[in-house]
Design a protein around this motif. Sequence first.
Motif, PDB file in Angstrom:
ATOM      1  N   ALA A 151       0.849  -1.208   0.000  1.00 12.17           N
ATOM      2  CA  ALA A 151       0.000   0.000   0.000  1.00 12.17           C
ATOM      3  C   ALA A 151       0.877   1.247   0.000  1.00 12.17           C
ATOM      4  O   ALA A 151       0.618   2.200  -0.731  1.00 12.17           O
ATOM      5  CB  ALA A 151      -0.912  -0.010   1.216  1.00 12.17           C
ATOM      6  N   ASP A 201       2.916   1.483  -3.590  1.00 18.07           N
ATOM      7  CA  ASP A 201       2.137   1.834  -4.772  1.00 18.07           C
ATOM      8  C   ASP A 201       1.114   2.923  -4.492  1.00 18.07           C
ATOM      9  O   ASP A 201       0.342   3.289  -5.375  1.00 18.07           O
ATOM     10  CB  ASP A 201       1.410   0.587  -5.310  1.00 18.07           C
ATOM     11  N   LEU A 221      -1.735   3.024  -2.641  1.00 18.53           N
ATOM     12  CA  LEU A 221      -3.093   2.569  -2.916  1.00 18.53           C
ATOM     13  C   LEU A 221      -4.035   3.025  -1.819  1.00 18.53           C
ATOM     14  O   LEU A 221      -3.664   3.102  -0.656  1.00 18.53           O
ATOM     15  CB  LEU A 221      -3.120   1.033  -2.972  1.00 18.53           C
ATOM     16  N   THR A 222      -5.264   3.288  -2.245  1.00 15.53           N
ATOM     17  CA  THR A 222      -6.289   3.561  -1.233  1.00 15.53           C
ATOM     18  C   THR A 222      -6.701   2.238  -0.616  1.00 15.53           C
ATOM     19  O   THR A 222      -6.320   1.172  -1.091  1.00 15.53           O
ATOM     20  CB  THR A 222      -7.531   4.201  -1.859  1.00 15.53           C
ATOM     21  N   LEU A 226      -9.567   0.720  -0.596  1.00 15.73           N
ATOM     22  CA  LEU A 226     -10.357  -0.125  -1.494  1.00 15.73           C
ATOM     23  C   LEU A 226      -9.460  -0.779  -2.537  1.00 15.73           C
ATOM     24  O   LEU A 226      -9.594  -1.963  -2.852  1.00 15.73           O
ATOM     25  CB  LEU A 226     -11.436   0.713  -2.171  1.00 15.73           C
ATOM     26  N   GLN A 227      -8.511  -0.004  -3.054  1.00 16.06           N
ATOM     27  CA  GLN A 227      -7.592  -0.551  -4.047  1.00 16.06           C
ATOM     28  C   GLN A 227      -6.755  -1.673  -3.441  1.00 16.06           C
ATOM     29  O   GLN A 227      -6.488  -2.690  -4.080  1.00 16.06           O
ATOM     30  CB  GLN A 227      -6.655   0.546  -4.569  1.00 16.06           C
ATOM     31  N   LEU A 228      -6.351  -1.490  -2.194  1.00 13.10           N
ATOM     32  CA  LEU A 228      -5.551  -2.522  -1.541  1.00 13.10           C
ATOM     33  C   LEU A 228      -6.367  -3.799  -1.344  1.00 13.10           C
ATOM     34  O   LEU A 228      -5.873  -4.905  -1.594  1.00 13.10           O
ATOM     35  CB  LEU A 228      -5.027  -2.014  -0.197  1.00 13.10           C
ATOM     36  N   ALA A 269      -8.875  -4.730  -3.123  1.00 12.73           N
ATOM     37  CA  ALA A 269      -9.045  -5.330  -4.454  1.00 12.73           C
ATOM     38  C   ALA A 269      -7.784  -6.079  -4.851  1.00 12.73           C
ATOM     39  O   ALA A 269      -7.842  -7.181  -5.420  1.00 12.73           O
ATOM     40  CB  ALA A 269      -9.379  -4.239  -5.478  1.00 12.73           C
ATOM     41  N   ARG A 270      -6.646  -5.501  -4.555  1.00 16.27           N
ATOM     42  CA  ARG A 270      -5.378  -6.165  -4.855  1.00 16.27           C
ATOM     43  C   ARG A 270      -5.265  -7.497  -4.122  1.00 16.27           C
ATOM     44  O   ARG A 270      -4.837  -8.508  -4.699  1.00 16.27           O
ATOM     45  CB  ARG A 270      -4.223  -5.235  -4.453  1.00 16.27           C
ATOM     46  N   GLU A 292     -16.278  -2.057   1.204  1.00 15.26           N
ATOM     47  CA  GLU A 292     -15.266  -2.709   2.035  1.00 15.26           C
ATOM     48  C   GLU A 292     -15.797  -3.988   2.649  1.00 15.26           C
ATOM     49  O   GLU A 292     -15.096  -4.992   2.704  1.00 15.26           O
ATOM     50  CB  GLU A 292     -14.770  -1.750   3.115  1.00 15.26           C
ATOM     51  N   CYS A 306     -15.854  -6.594   0.103  1.00 19.23           N
ATOM     52  CA  CYS A 306     -14.505  -7.130  -0.076  1.00 19.23           C
ATOM     53  C   CYS A 306     -14.167  -8.122   1.018  1.00 19.23           C
ATOM     54  O   CYS A 306     -13.563  -9.165   0.760  1.00 19.23           O
ATOM     55  CB  CYS A 306     -13.473  -5.997  -0.055  1.00 19.23           C
TER      56      CYS A 306
END
Lengths: 204, 161
Positions: free
Chosen positions: A125, A128, A130-131, A133-135, A137-138, B85, B88
Amino acid sequence: GKEGVRRAPGGREGRGGLGGAGPAPTPRSAGNYRTQLWDKQSESFLPSTPGLGMHVEVKDPDGKVVLSRQYGSEGRFTFTSHTPGEHQICLHSNSTRMALFAGGKLRVHLDIQVGEHTNNYPEIAAKDKLTELQLRARQLLDQVEQIQKEQNYQRYREERFRMTSESTNQRVLWWSIAQTIILILTGIWQMRHLKSFFEAKKLV
Amino acid sequence: QVITGGHYDVDCRLEDPDGIVLYKEMKKQYDSFTFTASRNGTYKFCFSNEFSTFTHKTVYFDFQVGEDPPLFPSENRVTALTQMESACVSIHEALKSVIDYQTHFRLREAQGRSRAEDLNSRVAYWSIGEAIILLFVSIGQVFLLKSFFSDKRTTTTRVGS
């Protein structure tokens, strides 16, 4: 020295594995360990053992050595797998001057992480940027990729199994035919041999 | 879970730091045990194959300790999760159970393969052994029969003269 071997079935050390098709990145595995030597005087394990070296050797499923290195009394090793299957990890101490025989004991703390578990998400995180949510998703993407690799591995195993079954089938067929022929030939030989024997003895 | 060897069973024991036995089973093929650690310290587990005369065993074991490490070493975890979230999080949990099933399946495949390879070598040795015995028996029969008739011959000649 003391030895520790861990064999995990299938995949690389128990998780996932390459199928051979597709541009999937090769799975990395990491292990870290710490050793403690038994001290007879204090009847406990010493907190650290300076001077003790451990030799780490990793073999891939074909028996080829992937990693063979000397580390200190604590260390971290990583390796990459190119073939799916059981890998062997062997740690043994190289020290003869330490009292490891005649009642000596060595405690090894070992932690092995495979594939996506080697990922350090807070680090990623930060690197890169990342926010949250992006993390997340990753992380999900990494998990799905691991699942895909495992499925690929199972497909490869099924293929191998099919080939083995077909070769077994061939061999069983060949063997049965050969055995029948041997049986018949032996029978014929027996008859002729005995017949000529009895004729020679003038009993027939 | 036991992957290879003999009857695919093993003894297992789990002790807490005070030496109290938390789990003890003999000759089990597969099991799963969950417990809450009541205190800090070194927990010991031991797999034993001492009951077996010659077969070696390969055992798969897996620990899951505590919760997953948080994704963020975060101080700002006071707010509730948004819908995205929490979606997720549920996907993550579902995928974890998919991975667990895959592990179980992979172990079953490895075990099946080990049994098949065992069977294969036993059948191969048996077939070769049987063929050799067959050959020896058929040759042996012939010579045995011949020896019966040869002895009779010598006795008759002796009597004759």
